[in-house]
Write a protein that holds these residues in place. Structure first.
Motif, PDB file in Angstrom:
ATOM      1  N   ALA A   9       0.829  -1.207   0.000  1.00 50.45           N
ATOM      2  CA  ALA A   9       0.000   0.000   0.000  1.00 50.45           C
ATOM      3  C   ALA A   9       0.858   1.249   0.000  1.00 50.45           C
ATOM      4  CB  ALA A   9      -0.927   0.014   1.220  1.00 50.45           C
ATOM      5  N   VAL A  10       0.365   2.271  -0.685  1.00 50.97           N
ATOM      6  CA  VAL A  10       0.912   3.625  -0.616  1.00 50.97           C
ATOM      7  C   VAL A  10      -0.092   4.486   0.126  1.00 50.97           C
ATOM      8  CG1 VAL A  10       1.309   5.734  -1.957  1.00 50.97           C
ATOM      9  CG2 VAL A  10       2.364   3.590  -2.670  1.00 50.97           C
ATOM     10  N   VAL A  11       0.368   5.238   1.111  1.00 51.57           N
ATOM     11  CA  VAL A  11      -0.480   6.198   1.819  1.00 51.57           C
ATOM     12  C   VAL A  11       0.180   7.563   1.705  1.00 51.57           C
ATOM     13  CG1 VAL A  11      -1.654   6.802   3.960  1.00 51.57           C
ATOM     14  CG2 VAL A  11      -1.157   4.399   3.457  1.00 51.57           C
ATOM     15  N   THR A  12      -0.498   8.511   1.064  1.00 51.63           N
ATOM     16  CA  THR A  12       0.050   9.862   0.959  1.00 51.63           C
ATOM     17  C   THR A  12      -0.377  10.688   2.163  1.00 51.63           C
ATOM     18  OG1 THR A  12      -1.807  10.802  -0.289  1.00 51.63           O
ATOM     19  CG2 THR A  12      -0.092   9.677  -1.548  1.00 51.63           C
ATOM     20  N   GLY A  13       0.442  11.660   2.505  1.00 52.94           N
ATOM     21  CA  GLY A  13       0.144  12.468   3.682  1.00 52.94           C
ATOM     22  C   GLY A  13       0.126  11.642   4.952  1.00 52.94           C
ATOM     23  N   ALA A  14       1.053  10.683   5.062  1.00 51.80           N
ATOM     24  CA  ALA A  14       1.033   9.727   6.169  1.00 51.80           C
ATOM     25  C   ALA A  14       1.962  10.115   7.313  1.00 51.80           C
ATOM     26  CB  ALA A  14       1.415   8.337   5.654  1.00 51.80           C
ATOM     27  N   GLY A  15       2.405  11.378   7.329  1.00 51.01           N
ATOM     28  CA  GLY A  15       3.308  11.808   8.382  1.00 51.01           C
ATOM     29  C   GLY A  15       2.637  12.137   9.694  1.00 51.01           C
ATOM     30  N   GLY A  16       1.323  12.168   9.716  1.00 51.29           N
ATOM     31  CA  GLY A  16       0.611  12.474  10.949  1.00 51.29           C
ATOM     32  C   GLY A  16      -0.878  12.341  10.749  1.00 51.29           C
ATOM     33  N   GLY A  17      -1.636  12.521  11.836  1.00 52.69           N
ATOM     34  CA  GLY A  17      -3.085  12.580  11.778  1.00 52.69           C
ATOM     35  C   GLY A  17      -3.724  11.357  11.159  1.00 52.69           C
ATOM     36  N   ILE A  18      -4.714  11.590  10.307  1.00 50.92           N
ATOM     37  CA  ILE A  18      -5.469  10.508   9.691  1.00 50.92           C
ATOM     38  C   ILE A  18      -4.567   9.633   8.834  1.00 50.92           C
ATOM     39  CG2 ILE A  18      -7.298   9.998   8.021  1.00 50.92           C
ATOM     40  CD1 ILE A  18      -8.706  12.571   9.065  1.00 50.92           C
ATOM     41  N   GLY A  19      -3.688  10.239   8.051  1.00 50.77           N
ATOM     42  CA  GLY A  19      -2.802   9.462   7.187  1.00 50.77           C
ATOM     43  C   GLY A  19      -1.916   8.530   7.974  1.00 50.77           C
ATOM     44  N   ARG A  20      -1.357   9.005   9.076  1.00 49.00           N
ATOM     45  CA  ARG A  20      -0.512   8.132   9.905  1.00 49.00           C
ATOM     46  C   ARG A  20      -1.319   6.971  10.452  1.00 49.00           C
ATOM     47  NH1 ARG A  20       3.284  10.561  14.545  1.00 49.00           N
ATOM     48  NH2 ARG A  20       4.590  10.910  12.693  1.00 49.00           N
ATOM     49  N   GLU A  21      -2.507   7.249  10.963  1.00 49.35           N
ATOM     50  CA  GLU A  21      -3.318   6.184  11.550  1.00 49.35           C
ATOM     51  C   GLU A  21      -3.723   5.152  10.506  1.00 49.35           C
ATOM     52  OE1 GLU A  21      -3.720   5.672  14.672  1.00 49.35           O
ATOM     53  OE2 GLU A  21      -2.810   7.546  15.331  1.00 49.35           O
ATOM     54  N   ILE A  22      -4.007   5.602   9.288  1.00 54.01           N
ATOM     55  CA  ILE A  22      -4.343   4.654   8.226  1.00 54.01           C
ATOM     56  C   ILE A  22      -3.123   3.811   7.869  1.00 54.01           C
ATOM     57  CG2 ILE A  22      -4.947   4.459   5.784  1.00 54.01           C
ATOM     58  CD1 ILE A  22      -6.893   6.783   6.215  1.00 54.01           C
ATOM     59  N   ALA A  23      -1.959   4.446   7.749  1.00 49.82           N
ATOM     60  CA  ALA A  23      -0.742   3.685   7.454  1.00 49.82           C
ATOM     61  C   ALA A  23      -0.474   2.642   8.537  1.00 49.82           C
ATOM     62  CB  ALA A  23       0.449   4.631   7.318  1.00 49.82           C
ATOM     63  N   LEU A  24      -0.643   3.021   9.790  1.00 46.37           N
ATOM     64  CA  LEU A  24      -0.450   2.073  10.896  1.00 46.37           C
ATOM     65  C   LEU A  24      -1.467   0.945  10.825  1.00 46.37           C
ATOM     66  CD1 LEU A  24       0.213   4.517  13.896  1.00 46.37           C
ATOM     67  CD2 LEU A  24       1.888   3.348  12.449  1.00 46.37           C
ATOM     68  N   GLY A  25      -2.719   1.289  10.497  1.00 48.74           N
ATOM     69  CA  GLY A  25      -3.755   0.274  10.404  1.00 48.74           C
ATOM     70  C   GLY A  25      -3.503  -0.710   9.277  1.00 48.74           C
ATOM     71  N   LEU A  26      -3.056  -0.191   8.122  1.00 51.27           N
ATOM     72  CA  LEU A  26      -2.737  -1.062   6.998  1.00 51.27           C
ATOM     73  C   LEU A  26      -1.593  -2.007   7.349  1.00 51.27           C
ATOM     74  CD1 LEU A  26      -2.871   1.585   4.117  1.00 51.27           C
ATOM     75  CD2 LEU A  26      -4.568  -0.191   4.536  1.00 51.27           C
ATOM     76  N   ALA A  27      -0.563  -1.469   8.004  1.00 52.37           N
ATOM     77  CA  ALA A  27       0.585  -2.296   8.393  1.00 52.37           C
ATOM     78  C   ALA A  27       0.169  -3.359   9.401  1.00 52.37           C
ATOM     79  CB  ALA A  27       1.697  -1.415   8.958  1.00 52.37           C
ATOM     80  N   LEU A  28      -0.655  -2.978  10.357  1.00 50.86           N
ATOM     81  CA  LEU A  28      -1.125  -3.933  11.360  1.00 50.86           C
ATOM     82  C   LEU A  28      -1.923  -5.053  10.708  1.00 50.86           C
ATOM     83  CD1 LEU A  28      -1.180  -4.442  14.438  1.00 50.86           C
ATOM     84  CD2 LEU A  28      -3.353  -3.219  14.506  1.00 50.86           C
ATOM     85  N   ALA A  29      -2.610  -4.738   9.603  1.00 49.62           N
ATOM     86  CA  ALA A  29      -3.392  -5.751   8.886  1.00 49.62           C
ATOM     87  C   ALA A  29      -2.535  -6.592   7.949  1.00 49.62           C
ATOM     88  CB  ALA A  29      -4.513  -5.075   8.099  1.00 49.62           C
ATOM     89  N   GLY A  30      -1.221  -6.342   7.923  1.00 60.90           N
ATOM     90  CA  GLY A  30      -0.323  -7.185   7.158  1.00 60.90           C
ATOM     91  C   GLY A  30       0.259  -6.571   5.910  1.00 60.90           C
ATOM     92  N   ALA A  31      -0.129  -5.345   5.568  1.00 59.44           N
ATOM     93  CA  ALA A  31       0.383  -4.728   4.348  1.00 59.44           C
ATOM     94  C   ALA A  31       1.803  -4.209   4.556  1.00 59.44           C
ATOM     95  CB  ALA A  31      -0.525  -3.583   3.914  1.00 59.44           C
ATOM     96  N   ARG A  32       2.575  -4.246   3.480  1.00 59.54           N
ATOM     97  CA  ARG A  32       3.828  -3.513   3.417  1.00 59.54           C
ATOM     98  C   ARG A  32       3.491  -2.120   2.887  1.00 59.54           C
ATOM     99  NH1 ARG A  32       6.736  -7.806  -0.303  1.00 59.54           N
ATOM    100  NH2 ARG A  32       4.555  -8.078  -0.893  1.00 59.54           N
TER     101      ARG A  32
END
Length: 304
Positions: A9-32
Motif C-alpha cells: 500500500a501507498v499512503v500519501t500524507g502519512a506523516g501524521g493525523g489521519i494518514g498516519r493512523e491509516i498507514a499504521l492500520g494497513l501495516a497492522l493488517a499485514g500490508a507492506r
C-alpha cells in the motif's frame, strides 16, 4: 493472517493525523507500506521535512512491519510517479493507494486569491489524479487494485470559507466514481471516505464564539484513528464488491452517502418559458430544493 497480508500500500500524507493512523492500520493488517509525506506545513508553505514520515515509518518498523519512506510531492506528474515507483522498487508490486495528502488555505470566497485556489486544487484534486493515474498502470497489469480517496463533507455538504477545499474534495468524489467506472473491467475498485477527526487539518477551525468552541470540542472527541478500520476494510479483498461509493467515519458511526440523482421532475407539453417556470415549475419543485446546509448543520449531534 491480517486482512491485507501480502498486499502493498501507498499512503500519501502519512506523516501524521489521519494518514498516519491509516498507514499504521494497513501495516497492522499485514500490508507492506510506502509512507509518503513531504513534511510541509498545514498551508504547504515554508520548508519541508522528512521527519513526520520518518516517525510513522519508525512506529511501523518497531511493530514488526515492512515500510519505506517517500518524500515526493503528490502535486506533480513526475513526482507522483516516483511515489508509485517507490512501492514497485521496494516490494515489487502495488495493491492499494490511499490518497490522503492535503493542505488548507481557508479564505472567504470574495477574498480568495488565485494562489490560494490553485495550491489547494494542486495538492488535493490534481494530487489524487496524479498518484491514482500512476498506480493505474500496475493495477491494470495485475488485474486488481484498490483506491481509497479522502473526500470531505465540506464538499459533499458545504462549509464557509473553503471554496478551494470544497471544490477539490467534491471533485475527488467525482474522480473516484469515474475511476470505478473506467477501471472496473480490470478488477480495480475506487471508493471515498469523508473522515471526521481532530487533526492538523481541523486545528485551524475558528473557536472564538461559544458556538464555535462547542463545535471544536465535539471534533476533539473524534480521534483520527477512528478512520483507519474503514480504510483497511475498503483496501481489502473483503470489499471486492464495493466500488464507486462514498463513506464517512465519525467516531463510532459509519455512514454511506447518497449521490446526486433527480428527485422531482415537471413536464409541460408545449415547453417552458421563463414565466411558466416561475409560475408553475418552481412551485412544484420548491419542496425538493436542497437547503443551504453546512457540514455542522447536518452532523449536529454529539459523537458517541
Amino acid at each position: 493472517m491480517g486482512m491485507l497480508e501480502g498486499k502493498v500500500a501507498v499512503v500519501t500524507g502519512a506523516g501524521g493525523g489521519i494518514g498516519r493512523e491509516i498507514a499504521l492500520g494497513l501495516a497492522l493488517a499485514g500490508a507492506r507500506v510506502v509512507v509518503n509525506d513531504v513534511g510541509a506545513s498545514l498551508t504547504g508553505l515554508g520548508e519541508t521535512s522528512a521527519a513526520p514520515g520518518a516517525q510513522t515509518c519508525a512506529i511501523i518498523a518497531q511493530r514488526g512491519g515492512e515500510v519505506v519512506a517517500s518524500t515526493d510531492s503528490v502535486a506533480g506528474w513526475d513526482s507522483a510517479r516516483r511515489i508509485v515507483a517507490a512501492a514497485l522498487d521496494a516490494f515489487g508490486r502495488l495493491d492499494v493507494v490511499v490518497n490522503n495528502a492535503g493542505i488548507l488555505r481557508d479564505q472567504i470566497f470574495h477574498k480568495m486569491t488565485p494562489e490560494e485556489w490553485l495550491s489547494v486544487i494542486d495538492v488535493h484534486l490534481n494530487g489524487t489524479f496524479f498518484v491514482s493515474r500512476a498506480a493505474a498502470e500496475p493495477f491494470r497489469r495485475q488485474g486488481a487494485g484498490a483506491y481509497v480517496h479522502m473526500t470531505s463533507t465540506s464538499g459533499l455538504v458545504g462549509n464557509i470559507g473553503q471554496a478551494n477545499y470544497a471544490a477539490a474534495k467534491l471533485g475527488i468524489a467525482a474522480l473516484s466514481k469515474s475511476i470505478a467506472l473506467d477501471m472496473g473491467r480490470f478488477g480495480v475498485r475506487s471508493n471515498c471516505i469523508a473522515p471526521f477527526a481532530w487533526s492538523r487539518m481541523t486545528s485551524s477551525i475558528p473557536a472564538g464564539t461559544p458556538e464555535q468552541k462547542a463545535r471544536v470540542a465535539k471534533l476533539q472527541a473524534m480521534g483520527p484513528e477512528k478512520n483507519a478500520p474503514l480504510a483497511v476494510y475498503l483496501a481489502s479483498d473483503a470489499a471486492r464488491h464495493v466500488t464507486g461509493q462514498i463513506f464517512a467515519a465519525r467516531h463510532n458511526e459509519l455512514f454511506v452517502f447518497n449521490q446526486p440523482r433527480p428527485v422531482r421532475s415537471v413536464h409541460r407539453a408545449e415547453g417552458w418559458t421563463p414565466e411558466t417556470i416561475a409560475a408553475h415549475a418552481l412551485p412544484a419543485l420548491s419542496a425538493h430544493l436542497a437547503p443551504l446546509d453546512r457540514s455542522p448543520d447536518v452532523f449536529s449531534w454529539d459523537p458517541v
